[in-house]
Design a protein around this motif. Structure first.
Motif, PDB file in Angstrom:
ATOM      1  N   GLN A  18       0.821  -1.197   0.000  1.00 34.93           N
ATOM      2  CA  GLN A  18       0.000   0.000   0.000  1.00 34.93           C
ATOM      3  C   GLN A  18       0.858   1.252   0.000  1.00 34.93           C
ATOM      4  OE1 GLN A  18      -2.065   1.129   3.449  1.00 34.93           O
ATOM      5  NE2 GLN A  18      -0.147   1.493   4.474  1.00 34.93           N
ATOM      6  N   GLN A  60       2.462   4.121   1.376  1.00 35.32           N
ATOM      7  CA  GLN A  60       2.818   4.306   2.771  1.00 35.32           C
ATOM      8  C   GLN A  60       2.510   5.703   3.300  1.00 35.32           C
ATOM      9  OE1 GLN A  60       6.568   2.849   1.963  1.00 35.32           O
ATOM     10  NE2 GLN A  60       5.934   0.738   2.251  1.00 35.32           N
ATOM     11  N   GLY A 114      -0.670   6.177   5.833  1.00 37.49           N
ATOM     12  CA  GLY A 114      -0.760   5.960   7.263  1.00 37.49           C
ATOM     13  C   GLY A 114      -1.131   4.537   7.594  1.00 37.49           C
ATOM     14  N   PRO A 115      -1.518   4.287   8.858  1.00 36.00           N
ATOM     15  CA  PRO A 115      -1.783   2.926   9.268  1.00 36.00           C
ATOM     16  C   PRO A 115      -2.819   2.304   8.348  1.00 36.00           C
ATOM     17  CG  PRO A 115      -1.891   4.410  11.137  1.00 36.00           C
ATOM     18  CD  PRO A 115      -1.779   5.249   9.922  1.00 36.00           C
ATOM     19  N   ARG A 116      -2.608   1.032   8.115  1.00 38.23           N
ATOM     20  CA  ARG A 116      -3.433   0.335   7.168  1.00 38.23           C
ATOM     21  C   ARG A 116      -4.845   0.147   7.689  1.00 38.23           C
ATOM     22  NH1 ARG A 116      -1.287  -4.749   4.004  1.00 38.23           N
ATOM     23  NH2 ARG A 116      -3.214  -5.890   3.792  1.00 38.23           N
ATOM     24  N   GLY A 117      -5.783   0.074   6.795  1.00 37.34           N
ATOM     25  CA  GLY A 117      -7.157  -0.184   7.171  1.00 37.34           C
ATOM     26  C   GLY A 117      -8.065   0.839   6.527  1.00 37.34           C
ATOM     27  N   ALA A 118      -9.333   0.458   6.397  1.00 34.46           N
ATOM     28  CA  ALA A 118     -10.284   1.335   5.732  1.00 34.46           C
ATOM     29  C   ALA A 118     -10.644   2.504   6.631  1.00 34.46           C
ATOM     30  CB  ALA A 118     -11.531   0.533   5.371  1.00 34.46           C
ATOM     31  N   ARG A 157      -9.259   5.558   7.159  1.00 31.37           N
ATOM     32  CA  ARG A 157      -8.230   6.194   7.978  1.00 31.37           C
ATOM     33  C   ARG A 157      -7.516   7.281   7.213  1.00 31.37           C
ATOM     34  NH1 ARG A 157      -5.992   1.997  11.915  1.00 31.37           N
ATOM     35  NH2 ARG A 157      -7.708   0.544  11.996  1.00 31.37           N
ATOM     36  N   ALA A 201       2.506  14.331  12.839  1.00 35.77           N
ATOM     37  CA  ALA A 201       1.766  13.358  12.050  1.00 35.77           C
ATOM     38  C   ALA A 201       0.896  12.546  12.991  1.00 35.77           C
ATOM     39  CB  ALA A 201       2.726  12.448  11.278  1.00 35.77           C
ATOM     40  N   VAL A 202      -0.393  12.752  12.889  1.00 38.16           N
ATOM     41  CA  VAL A 202      -1.321  12.043  13.776  1.00 38.16           C
ATOM     42  C   VAL A 202      -2.297  11.234  12.936  1.00 38.16           C
ATOM     43  CG1 VAL A 202      -3.047  12.307  15.597  1.00 38.16           C
ATOM     44  CG2 VAL A 202      -1.149  13.934  15.439  1.00 38.16           C
ATOM     45  N   PRO A 203      -2.179   9.903  13.005  1.00 42.68           N
ATOM     46  CA  PRO A 203      -3.128   9.093  12.255  1.00 42.68           C
ATOM     47  C   PRO A 203      -4.503   9.141  12.924  1.00 42.68           C
ATOM     48  CG  PRO A 203      -1.459   7.720  13.329  1.00 42.68           C
ATOM     49  CD  PRO A 203      -1.240   9.109  13.782  1.00 42.68           C
ATOM     50  N   ALA A 217      -3.413  -5.113  11.901  1.00 41.07           N
ATOM     51  CA  ALA A 217      -2.509  -4.044  11.469  1.00 41.07           C
ATOM     52  C   ALA A 217      -2.231  -3.074  12.622  1.00 41.07           C
ATOM     53  CB  ALA A 217      -3.108  -3.299  10.277  1.00 41.07           C
ATOM     54  N   TRP A 222       3.357  13.689  19.163  1.00 37.31           N
ATOM     55  CA  TRP A 222       3.053  14.643  18.099  1.00 37.31           C
ATOM     56  C   TRP A 222       3.429  14.083  16.730  1.00 37.31           C
ATOM     57  CZ3 TRP A 222       6.948  15.174  21.683  1.00 37.31           C
ATOM     58  CH2 TRP A 222       8.250  15.146  21.185  1.00 37.31           C
ATOM     59  N   ARG A 223       4.210  12.996  16.710  1.00 41.73           N
ATOM     60  CA  ARG A 223       4.547  12.377  15.435  1.00 41.73           C
ATOM     61  C   ARG A 223       4.269  10.894  15.582  1.00 41.73           C
ATOM     62  NH1 ARG A 223       9.706  13.038  15.281  1.00 41.73           N
ATOM     63  NH2 ARG A 223      10.034  10.868  15.766  1.00 41.73           N
ATOM     64  N   GLN A 224       2.995  10.551  15.335  1.00 38.61           N
ATOM     65  CA  GLN A 224       2.560   9.194  15.652  1.00 38.61           C
ATOM     66  C   GLN A 224       2.653   8.254  14.457  1.00 38.61           C
ATOM     67  OE1 GLN A 224      -1.350   9.556  17.330  1.00 38.61           O
ATOM     68  NE2 GLN A 224      -0.731  11.118  18.777  1.00 38.61           N
ATOM     69  N   TRP A 225       3.116   8.761  13.351  1.00 37.05           N
ATOM     70  CA  TRP A 225       3.194   7.890  12.182  1.00 37.05           C
ATOM     71  C   TRP A 225       4.198   8.432  11.190  1.00 37.05           C
ATOM     72  CZ3 TRP A 225       1.675   3.171  12.153  1.00 37.05           C
ATOM     73  CH2 TRP A 225       1.669   2.470  10.954  1.00 37.05           C
ATOM     74  N   ALA A 271       6.380   7.336   7.219  1.00 39.85           N
ATOM     75  CA  ALA A 271       6.438   6.396   6.101  1.00 39.85           C
ATOM     76  C   ALA A 271       7.225   5.154   6.506  1.00 39.85           C
ATOM     77  CB  ALA A 271       7.070   7.058   4.886  1.00 39.85           C
ATOM     78  N   GLY A 284       5.059   2.750   8.260  1.00 39.58           N
ATOM     79  CA  GLY A 284       4.228   1.993   7.320  1.00 39.58           C
ATOM     80  C   GLY A 284       5.004   0.872   6.665  1.00 39.58           C
ATOM     81  N   GLU A 286       4.239  -3.214   7.219  1.00 38.04           N
ATOM     82  CA  GLU A 286       3.950  -4.083   6.077  1.00 38.04           C
ATOM     83  C   GLU A 286       4.949  -5.238   5.999  1.00 38.04           C
ATOM     84  OE1 GLU A 286       1.442  -3.984   3.823  1.00 38.04           O
ATOM     85  OE2 GLU A 286       0.580  -2.414   5.081  1.00 38.04           O
ATOM     86  N   ASP A 335      -6.846  -6.594   8.406  1.00 33.27           N
ATOM     87  CA  ASP A 335      -8.015  -5.871   8.905  1.00 33.27           C
ATOM     88  C   ASP A 335      -8.886  -6.696   9.843  1.00 33.27           C
ATOM     89  OD1 ASP A 335      -7.365  -3.535   7.539  1.00 33.27           O
ATOM     90  OD2 ASP A 335      -8.247  -4.293   5.678  1.00 33.27           O
TER      91      ASP A 335
END
Lengths: 381, 280
Positions: A32, A34, A37-41, A43, A53-55, B96, B110-113, B115, B118, B122, B135
């Protein structure tokens, strides 16, 4: 079984590798984007420059917007109903500063109380979410861990002994915090583990409850009744100053709450797993529970024990948002909505007699919680 | 042999009972190390202490020569992954999301994600073969799938070393082999240092590059399974009489318990197969 067998020898590795074919990227494997963000529908990721960066998931975000709109509508309805009745259009005009004949009724008489209801409800929602996450128990709320009783004992003494009215709220705040300190001290030996936390809370709650009853029974019946109404929780005769104290507390706690929203994410992991991924679970629990208890003690000190909101709001919010833990913002908005509606009912149902709002929160929230539980049962296995 | 993890004069105990008393141990890097021993021999205590889940009374655990206690826990989590014995599955969490928790040491509120997060998630899901379940809710999965998800979470941590406390307990034989194969691949193809506590001696002998046999909080023998796993060692460590033969499939030592008075009784053994059992 034809799978090549890994042995203790490096020579076997060449054989073992193709066995499951895991290392060469599998064809057809969807890699996917990247950036998403976190995977899944449903989001997305909120980005502010490169640093933030806040998912998030769309469903809780939409839910929060819907709840906010409903809250605004409920406040308008609450401002318009009563004697005299003010048309919603006039309410909005009055609020926008257009200058209407209803300014006194809407802005000075009804608005403070409606805002207090919203702010107090939000604080209860936040407190309930944090306390439930530490207790790992959807039934935990400020009254289960003794904060409500602690906050109730001091005002009961004040109200039955004829102490100055201004002392009631500070006494309640101190009482609530004292109860929390006791619970923390009793639970600390086991790192504030969930069961220990709840057990210590229940014990402290019972002890304070017993003391409250002793004070009530030995007091003048009229004073006892006043204390009883305070204990159930009412917004009657309260307004800006109480709302300011609660809102101020939430504002001061805001940076902590932003952190808490993030920390709650991992609060459902057990301690070993949490330590394994580099967390300090005990410090985290103390931070989360401390924040929740502070909010609970402050709001209980201002409006009394309307704390059924704290029990219901997080659980209903969680089920509406379909998340694995109560979403903090949604729980706060739902708590606000619930208390505004409950206070409206408390004002109007038996008018001119005013009911304590605490009676109504239980009357509205209880059946709704049952409804949501029944509706979502079986959707998830 | 360079040691990634070592213990020096390690003393660990619970409320008055000393489990490990002055243990010195070196775990080789780039090796699948398996710790075996009878119940209550201190193998889980050792693993948990090395994973900093337990605080030693005395002595130190060294990670690349530095005392683990002096390192920030977040930094340790970037170098050392831990899978506890029976982790609690958060209710309703998706695969996931749970695997994503492994990225915790790289994230801030403040930076929770990123690339990189990800990519690592994966990759971890692919390695542990749970990408197809991404899922699904973890609490709806089978025990074997769940264990692979937990391993994927520790893989997402992207650490040099991985410590696992009885990763095959509660799994059926096929799933045990699946998990051990995965650990083997991590070592062989990724150069990860893997340390696991296992109960099954034969699985330990087959998969371990380095075997540590413990009894009463002390290491009785350590080395390559083919060199150290003998009938004498099993008798010494487990108090069990056995025969050790080469495994017909892998050539690794295979421990076969000797016949005892009770195990010789069943009628199905070759010696008694033809003897009629008097019943009528």
């Amino acid at each position: 079984m034809t799978t090549p067998v890994p042995g203790t020898d490096s020579r076997d590795l060449a054989l073992a590798a193709p066995a499951k074919g895991a290392i060469p990227a599998r064809s057809g494997q969807q890699v996917q984007d990247q950036r998403r963000g976190p995977r899944g529908a449903g989001r997305g990721v909120l980005r502010v420059g490169a640093a933030v960066a806040v998912p998030f998931r769309w469903r809780p975000v939409v839910l929060a917007l819907v709840l906010f709109v409903l809250l605004c509508l409920a406040v308008v309805v609450s401002l318009s109903l009563g004697t005299p009745y003010v048309a919603p259009v006039d309410v909005v005009r009055s609020l926008s500063g257009a200058g209407t004949p209803y300014d006194l009724v809407v802005r000075d008489l009804r608005l403070p109380r409606a805002v207090l209801a919203a702010v107090a409800g939000a604080a209860f929602g936040v407190a309930g979410t944090l306390i439930q996450s530490v207790a790992r128990n959807p039934l935990a709320s400020p009254d289960v861990i003794g904060v409500t009783q602690g906050a109730g004992l001091a005002p009961t003494i004040a109200l039955t002994s004829g102490a100055a009215a201004v002392l009631v709220a500070p006494a309640a705040l101190l009482g609530g915090l004292a109860a929390a300190v006791l619970v923390f001290a009793l639970g600390a030996r086991h790192g504030l583990a969930a069961q220990r936390f709840v057990l210590a809370g229940v014990a402290v709650a019972f002890a304070f409850r017993a003391l409250i009853e002793v004070v009530m029974l030995t007091a003048d019946p009229i004073d006892g009744l006043r204390a009883q109404i305070w204990l159930i929780g009412t917004l009657a005769g309260k307004g800006w100053s109480e709302a300011a104290w609660i809102a101020g507390t939430l504002a001061v706690l805001l940076p902590v709450l932003l952190w808490a929203g993030w920390a709650l994410r991992s609060s459902t992991l057990d301690d070993d797993t949490a330590r394994g991924i580099g967390l300090r679970p005990v410090a985290r629990r103390i931070g989360l529970a401390g924040t929740g208890v502070l909010a609970a003690a402050m709001v209980t000190a201002q409006v009394g024990a309307v704390d059924f909101v704290a029990l219901v709001a997080p659980q209903v919010a969680r089920r509406l948002a379909r998340t694995e833990r109560p979403p903090l913002l949604c729980a706060a908005l739902l708590g606000a909505l619930l208390l505004v509606l409950a206070d409206l009912g408390a004002r109007r149902l038996l008018a001119p007699t005013q009911l304590p709002a605490g009676v109504l929160t239980a009357a509205i929230g209880g059946p709704y919680l049952i409804f949501v539980l029944l509706r979502t049962r079986g959707r998830r296995s | 042999m360079t040691a990634l993890l070592s213990t020096r004069d390690l003393v660990v105990g619970y409320e008055g009972r000393t489990v490990l008393d002055g243990l010195d141990l070196d775990l080789p890097a780039d090796t699948f190390t398996v710790i075996v021993g009878p119940n209550a021999c201190g193998k889980s205590t050792l693993l948990r202490t090395m994973a900093r889940l337990l605080t030693p009374r005395r002595g130190a655990v060294l990670l690349d020569g530095a005392a683990i206690r002096d390192l920030p826990t977040r930094d340790v989590a970037r170098r050392l992954g831990v899978l506890p014995q029976s982790p609690l599955v958060p209710e309703g969490i998706t695969v996931a999301d749970l695997v994503g928790r492994g990225r915790q040491p790289y994230q801030r509120w403040w930076r929770q994600w990123s690339a990189e997060d990800g990519r690592a998630v994966e990759e971890a899901m692919r390695l542990a073969d749970v990408a197809g379940l991404a899922d699904r809710a973890v609490d709806t999965l089978s025990g074997g799938q769940r264990q692979r998800v937990w391993i994927a979470m520790t893989l997402a941590q992207d650490t040099d070393a991985l410590l696992l406390d009885e990763p095959t307990t509660y799994l059926d034989l096929a799933h045990q082999v699946e998990v051990l194969d995965l650990l083997h691949r991590l070592r062989a193809e990724r150069g990860r240092t893997v340390v696991a506590v296992l109960h099954d001696l034969n699985q330990a002998a087959r998969y371990a590059g380095h075997l540590i046999a413990m009894r009463d909080g002390a290491v009785v023998a350590a080395g390559e399974p083919r060199e150290i796993l003998t009938a004498d060692l099993v008798r010494d460590v487990f108090g069990l009489d056995c025969v050790v033969v080469p495994c017909p499939v892998s050539g690794a030592p295979l421990v076969v318990p000797a016949l005892t008075q009770t195990s010789a009784v069943p009628a199905a053994t070759p010696a008694t197969a033809g003897v009629p059992v008097g019943d009528a």
